[in-house]
Write a protein that holds these residues in place. Structure first.
Motif, PDB file in Angstrom:
ATOM      1  N   GLY A 275       0.778  -1.225   0.000  1.00  0.00           N
ATOM      2  CA  GLY A 275       0.000   0.000   0.000  1.00  0.00           C
ATOM      3  C   GLY A 275       0.805   1.268   0.000  1.00  0.00           C
ATOM      4  O   GLY A 275       0.312   2.323  -0.419  1.00  0.00           O
ATOM      5  N   SER A 276       2.043   1.197   0.448  1.00  0.00           N
ATOM      6  CA  SER A 276       2.868   2.403   0.563  1.00  0.00           C
ATOM      7  C   SER A 276       4.344   2.009   0.504  1.00  0.00           C
ATOM      8  O   SER A 276       4.695   0.868   0.837  1.00  0.00           O
ATOM      9  CB  SER A 276       2.577   3.110   1.892  1.00  0.00           C
ATOM     10  OG  SER A 276       3.518   4.140   2.144  1.00  0.00           O
TER      11      SER A 276
ATOM     12  N   ASP B  20       5.875   0.437   3.509  1.00  0.00           N
ATOM     13  CA  ASP B  20       5.764  -1.008   3.756  1.00  0.00           C
ATOM     14  C   ASP B  20       6.981  -1.779   3.247  1.00  0.00           C
ATOM     15  O   ASP B  20       7.126  -2.976   3.519  1.00  0.00           O
ATOM     16  CB  ASP B  20       4.522  -1.578   3.053  1.00  0.00           C
ATOM     17  CG  ASP B  20       3.224  -0.962   3.540  1.00  0.00           C
ATOM     18  OD1 ASP B  20       3.130  -0.667   4.753  1.00  0.00           O
ATOM     19  OD2 ASP B  20       2.307  -0.778   2.716  1.00  0.00           O
TER      20      ASP B  20
ATOM     21  N   HIS C  39      -6.629   2.722  -1.074  1.00  0.00           N
ATOM     22  CA  HIS C  39      -7.346   3.953  -0.741  1.00  0.00           C
ATOM     23  C   HIS C  39      -6.890   5.159  -1.552  1.00  0.00           C
ATOM     24  O   HIS C  39      -7.691   6.024  -1.892  1.00  0.00           O
ATOM     25  CB  HIS C  39      -7.175   4.259   0.756  1.00  0.00           C
ATOM     26  CG  HIS C  39      -7.615   3.137   1.635  1.00  0.00           C
ATOM     27  ND1 HIS C  39      -6.763   2.446   2.454  1.00  0.00           N
ATOM     28  CD2 HIS C  39      -8.822   2.545   1.788  1.00  0.00           C
ATOM     29  CE1 HIS C  39      -7.425   1.499   3.092  1.00  0.00           C
ATOM     30  NE2 HIS C  39      -8.674   1.535   2.704  1.00  0.00           N
ATOM     31  N   ARG C  40      -5.588   5.224  -1.866  1.00  0.00           N
ATOM     32  CA  ARG C  40      -5.061   6.407  -2.551  1.00  0.00           C
ATOM     33  C   ARG C  40      -5.024   6.248  -4.063  1.00  0.00           C
ATOM     34  O   ARG C  40      -5.096   7.229  -4.784  1.00  0.00           O
ATOM     35  CB  ARG C  40      -3.659   6.718  -2.019  1.00  0.00           C
ATOM     36  CG  ARG C  40      -3.648   7.157  -0.559  1.00  0.00           C
ATOM     37  CD  ARG C  40      -2.241   7.076   0.021  1.00  0.00           C
ATOM     38  NE  ARG C  40      -2.201   7.594   1.394  1.00  0.00           N
ATOM     39  CZ  ARG C  40      -1.261   7.261   2.275  1.00  0.00           C
ATOM     40  NH1 ARG C  40      -0.283   6.437   1.920  1.00  0.00           N
ATOM     41  NH2 ARG C  40      -1.280   7.757   3.492  1.00  0.00           N
TER      42      ARG C  40
ATOM     43  N   GLY D 196       0.954  -6.638   0.786  1.00  0.00           N
ATOM     44  CA  GLY D 196       1.227  -6.172   2.137  1.00  0.00           C
ATOM     45  C   GLY D 196       0.588  -4.823   2.374  1.00  0.00           C
ATOM     46  O   GLY D 196       0.578  -3.961   1.484  1.00  0.00           O
TER      47      GLY D 196
HETATM   48  C1  RP5 Z   1      -1.509   1.632   4.323  1.00  0.00           C
HETATM   49  O1  RP5 Z   1      -1.288   2.723   5.124  1.00  0.00           O
HETATM   50  C2  RP5 Z   1      -0.143   1.259   3.805  1.00  0.00           C
HETATM   51  O2  RP5 Z   1      -0.097  -0.095   3.468  1.00  0.00           O
HETATM   52  C3  RP5 Z   1       0.765   1.592   4.946  1.00  0.00           C
HETATM   53  O3  RP5 Z   1       1.066   0.451   5.737  1.00  0.00           O
HETATM   54  C4  RP5 Z   1      -0.048   2.581   5.776  1.00  0.00           C
HETATM   55  C5  RP5 Z   1       0.624   3.905   5.981  1.00  0.00           C
HETATM   56  O4  RP5 Z   1       0.972   4.466   4.729  1.00  0.00           O
HETATM   57  P1  RP5 Z   1       1.867   5.773   4.659  1.00  0.00           P
HETATM   58  O5  RP5 Z   1       1.106   6.853   5.368  1.00  0.00           O
HETATM   59  O6  RP5 Z   1       3.161   5.464   5.364  1.00  0.00           O
HETATM   60  O7  RP5 Z   1       2.085   6.061   3.208  1.00  0.00           O
HETATM   61  O8  RP5 Z   1      -2.379   1.899   3.280  1.00  0.00           O
END
Ligand code: RP5
Length: 189
Positions: free
Chosen positions: A34-35, A38, A64-65, A88
């Protein structure tokens, strides 16, 4: 110790490109998260796939983004040749489940622990799927097991990979025997 399974191409990851454990080979495993935050956890999965020389692609796909990217990624995964997806996410970790809802491929979820709640939030978000849409969920932060499970799935139709898995299991057993010997030797003095 196995000489076979340990040999691997070094994988350098970046959020901006697709990492390949076997350059030129079509990816069989999609590693998505997701980011980029991760990636420290998900790197373990990428490393294991490299150890077993399983070609993979690595992407940042946020439920979400960038929901449109998630839909496109999931719906095209089969036709692009992927066999397994490792997803993940942390917190409100919807990526693995939403991906599983849009592909027939097996999806393995990795709960990424964030600063609060020790990853329990991520775990429950991923593991509590409704009947009909399974996600194989590994322990919090255990991206290594996610990749090993992906390799086991691929090994069903790949005898050479099964041999590598057997060798890998032997290395684990050897390590435990060695530690057992050390503990017993220490007690004997
Ligand atoms: C989740 O939000 C992502 O997988 C991540 O673990 C978490 C925080 O994301 P960031 O704010 O660090 O981009 O969607």
């Amino acid at each position: 110790m196995s000489a076979g399974y340990a040999a691997s191409a070094k994988v350098t990851t970046s959020v901006n490109f697709v990492a390949e454990s076997a350059p030129g080979a079509a990816p069989l495993v999609g590693v998505i998260m997701g980011s980029d935050s991760d990636l420290t956890v998900m790197q373990d999965a990428i490393d294991v796939l490299a150890e077993f020389r399983v070609p993979c692609e690595v992407r940042i796909v946020s439920a979400h983004r960038t929901p449109d990217v998630m839909v496109e990624y999931s719906r095209t995964a089969v036709d692009r040749g992927l066999r397994v997806i490792i997803a993940g996410a942390g917190g409100a970790a919807h990526l693995p489940g939403m991906t599983a809802s849009m592909t027939s491929l097996p999806v393995i979820g990795v709960p990424v622990p964030l600063a609060q709640l020790d990853g329990l939030d991520s775990l429950l978000s991923i593991v509590q799927m409704p009947a009909g849409i399974p996600v194989a969920t590994v322990a919090v932060g255990n991206a290594r097991n996610a990749a090993l499970l992906a390799v086991r799935i691929l090994a069903i139709a790949d005898p050479e990979l099964r041999v590598e898995l057997d060798r890998f299991a032997d290395t684990l057993a050897d390590a435990v025997r060695e530690k057992d010997t050390q503990v017993r030797d220490a007690q004997a003095v």
